[in-house]
Enzyme design. Structure first.
Site, PDB file in Angstrom:
ATOM      1  CG  ASP A  46       0.307   7.672  -3.216  1.00 23.33           C
ATOM      2  OD1 ASP A  46       0.060   8.479  -4.133  1.00 23.33           O
ATOM      3  OD2 ASP A  46      -0.081   7.835  -2.050  1.00 23.33           O
ATOM      4  CG  HIS A 106      -5.430   8.420   3.823  1.00 25.68           C
ATOM      5  ND1 HIS A 106      -4.842   9.143   2.816  1.00 25.68           N
ATOM      6  CD2 HIS A 106      -5.555   7.166   3.334  1.00 25.68           C
ATOM      7  CE1 HIS A 106      -4.625   8.367   1.770  1.00 25.68           C
ATOM      8  NE2 HIS A 106      -5.049   7.160   2.054  1.00 25.68           N
ATOM      9  CG  HIS A 162      -6.362   4.899  -0.813  1.00 21.65           C
ATOM     10  ND1 HIS A 162      -5.189   4.452  -0.272  1.00 21.65           N
ATOM     11  CD2 HIS A 162      -6.464   4.326  -2.029  1.00 21.65           C
ATOM     12  CE1 HIS A 162      -4.584   3.656  -1.136  1.00 21.65           C
ATOM     13  NE2 HIS A 162      -5.343   3.560  -2.223  1.00 21.65           N
ATOM     14  N   GLY A 163      -9.038   5.664   2.584  1.00 20.49           N
ATOM     15  CA  GLY A 163      -9.704   6.434   3.640  1.00 20.49           C
ATOM     16  C   GLY A 163     -11.078   5.894   3.946  1.00 20.49           C
ATOM     17  N   GLY A 164     -11.178   4.567   4.116  1.00 21.77           N
ATOM     18  CA  GLY A 164     -12.483   3.945   4.369  1.00 21.77           C
ATOM     19  C   GLY A 164     -13.057   4.286   5.737  1.00 21.77           C
ATOM     20  CB  THR A 165     -11.487   5.102   8.992  1.00 18.19           C
ATOM     21  OG1 THR A 165     -10.710   3.914   9.079  1.00 18.19           O
ATOM     22  CG2 THR A 165     -11.939   5.525  10.389  1.00 18.19           C
ATOM     23  CD  GLU A 205      -4.317   8.294  -4.198  1.00 15.72           C
ATOM     24  OE1 GLU A 205      -4.049   7.257  -3.564  1.00 15.72           O
ATOM     25  OE2 GLU A 205      -4.508   9.400  -3.662  1.00 15.72           O
ATOM     26  CG  ASP A 227      -1.980   0.999   1.277  1.00 17.98           C
ATOM     27  OD1 ASP A 227      -2.326   1.514   0.207  1.00 17.98           O
ATOM     28  OD2 ASP A 227      -2.500   1.275   2.383  1.00 17.98           O
ATOM     29  CG  HIS A 228      -0.337   4.841   0.513  1.00 14.99           C
ATOM     30  ND1 HIS A 228      -0.848   5.830  -0.298  1.00 14.99           N
ATOM     31  CD2 HIS A 228      -1.349   4.469   1.333  1.00 14.99           C
ATOM     32  CE1 HIS A 228      -2.117   6.052   0.023  1.00 14.99           C
ATOM     33  NE2 HIS A 228      -2.441   5.227   1.005  1.00 14.99           N
TER      34      HIS A 228
HETATM   35  P1  13P Z   1      -8.254   4.952   6.833  1.00 15.73           P
HETATM   36  O1  13P Z   1      -7.137   4.880   7.813  1.00 15.73           O
HETATM   37  O2  13P Z   1      -8.941   6.282   6.797  1.00 15.73           O
HETATM   38  O3  13P Z   1      -9.217   3.813   7.003  1.00 15.73           O
HETATM   39  O4  13P Z   1      -7.595   4.792   5.377  1.00 15.73           O
HETATM   40  C1  13P Z   1      -6.812   3.658   5.106  1.00 15.73           C
HETATM   41  C2  13P Z   1      -6.157   3.786   3.773  1.00 15.73           C
HETATM   42  O5  13P Z   1      -6.633   4.418   2.871  1.00 15.73           O
HETATM   43  C3  13P Z   1      -4.866   3.077   3.589  1.00 15.73           C
HETATM   44  O6  13P Z   1      -4.343   3.257   2.331  1.00 15.73           O
END
Ligand code: 13P
Length: 402
Positions: free
Chosen positions: A104, A181, A209-212, A134, A82-83
């Protein structure tokens, strides 16, 4: 051995209208919790290792554990960088066992992003490994308060997305449509119209990205518009941290503090799998996705005109040079145990995918080593590329341990 081709895994999700979670792990508790959730939910899963987290754990050790977890799993698994920050990072990740990589370069202007991404795609595809790129910029930092890292969200433009995919050859595209994120206060506003236009223009699995912090309804609308992979980390880290805080009593030692962390991670992961619609899909993905199996490149040989000490030097150089070639998992050199063996020496070079047979042969470092060091002294040799597999009758996996 349920490591499967990640491109097939996400093609299935894209066609069937669900998403697979790319869950970032930062230690064994996370790995164990994520895998327990996947088994419980009968869900495909992506183990995600983010380069931005490498200060918190040893990437090489975490990869060994992730590969072992995937190999013993009963559900389909992919392992993803990831990234990734550079071409070198992507090569290292592939050689350690990642079967998907993200590059990325989204912080660069368009032309620089294309150039950096294309370089990685060229290398990774020669190893049979799919690539996520991305376009646009998702601000924030995983595991922190998003408000503390406001950054400038740059939305992905649909026409540029189509051009980016054509120019780079990426298999999956991470898009920026309003997520960030990290930890959020309140609900972000997502641009679903933009996402629908990107999906129509690109026609391949999209990544968020940034599911939280997104609501179930937002996840459903993202998935309905082509999102097939959702990256998720901060909420797992918060669930783990909350459990540790609850365990923090006078005199609590390390293991007492960690009690229940795996279950906390598993619970939140399983919840996501149900919301993303990946629960119960394991069998269908196992049927649709090619297994991810290495190729063993074996050479047996005798030498002429050199002593055993020089052979030792040559083997050492080969282990050093050849193991850095993209797609090489490991290089083993050996000497026959019995003096009367037909061949005295061997190489065992493990490739991550059959595509590496050709890219390895043509790689300049391999050519230089083979032409200058090996072939001149090893005229008497045989070689074979074989893949662990069930055998002609198709029964079993080709391994004794599964
Ligand atoms: P969150 O930490 O917001 O869930 O995002 C995770 C992410 O996008 C990792 O690449």
């Amino acid at each position: 051995m349920p490591l499967v081709n990640m491109k097939d895994m996400l093609a299935h999700a894209y066609a069937e209208g669900y998403a697979v979670g790319g869950f970032d792990l930062v230690g064994l508790e996370f790995l164990d919790g994520i895998m327990q959730a996947a088994e419980r939910e009968r869900s495909p899963v992506i183990l995600s290792l983010a380069e931005s987290h490498f200060d918190y754990y040893d990437f090489e050790l975490a990869m060994a554990a992730s590969v072992a977890a995937a190999e013993r799993a009963g559900v389909p698994v992919a392992i993803h960088l990831d990234h990734g920050a550079s071409l070198e990072s992507a090569v290292r990740a592939i050689n350690l066992g990642c079967n998907g990589v993200m590059v990325d370069a989204s912080h660069r202007p368009y032309a620089g992003n294309v150039a950096a991404t294309r370089e990685v795609t060229h290398m990774a595809h020669a190893c049979g490994v799919p690539v996520e790129g991305e376009l646009g910029y998702v601000a924030g930092v995983e595991g922190e308060d998003a408000e503390r890292h406001p950054g400038e969200v740059v939305y992905t433009a649909p026409d540029e997305a189509a051009r980016f995919v054509a120019e780079t050859g990426v298999d999956f595209l991470a898009v920026s449509v309003g997520t960030v994120h990290g930890r959020l206060r309140g609900e972000p506003r997502l641009d679903f119209e933009r996402l629908a236009a990107i999906n129509a223009a690109v026609g391949r699995p999209l990544v968020i990205h940034g599911g939280t912090g997104l609501s179930d309804e937002q996840f459903r609308r993202l998935i309905a518009n082509g999102v097939s992979k959702i990256n998720y980390y901060t909420a797992l880290a918060d669930a783990a941290a909350a459990r540790i805080r609850a365990n923090d009593r006078e005199g609590a030692g390390y293991t007492a503090l960690l009690a229940g962390v795996r279950e906390a991670v598993a619970e939140e992961t399983a919840r996501c799998m149900r919301v993303f619609g990946s629960s119960g899909r394991a069998e269908a993905v196992l049927a649709a996705a090619a297994p991810w199996r290495p190729v063993e490149h074996v050479i047996l040989y005798n030498v002429e005109g050199v002593g055993e000490a020089e052979v030792g030097d040559m083997m050492a150089e080969g282990r050093r040079v050849l193991s850095r070639i993209p797609g090489v998992r490991r290089v083993v050199t050996g000497t026959a145990v019995k003096a009367d063996a037909r061949y005295r020496f061997c190489w065992l070079v493990e490739f991550v995918h059959p595509a590496v047979i050709d890219s390895y042969r043509e790689h300049p470092d391999h050519k230089a080593f083979a032409d200058n060091r090996f072939r001149p002294v090893a005229g008497d040799r045989v070689s074979i590329d074989y893949q662990a597999g069930p055998g002609p009758d198709g029964a079993g996996s080709g391994r004794s341990d599964v």
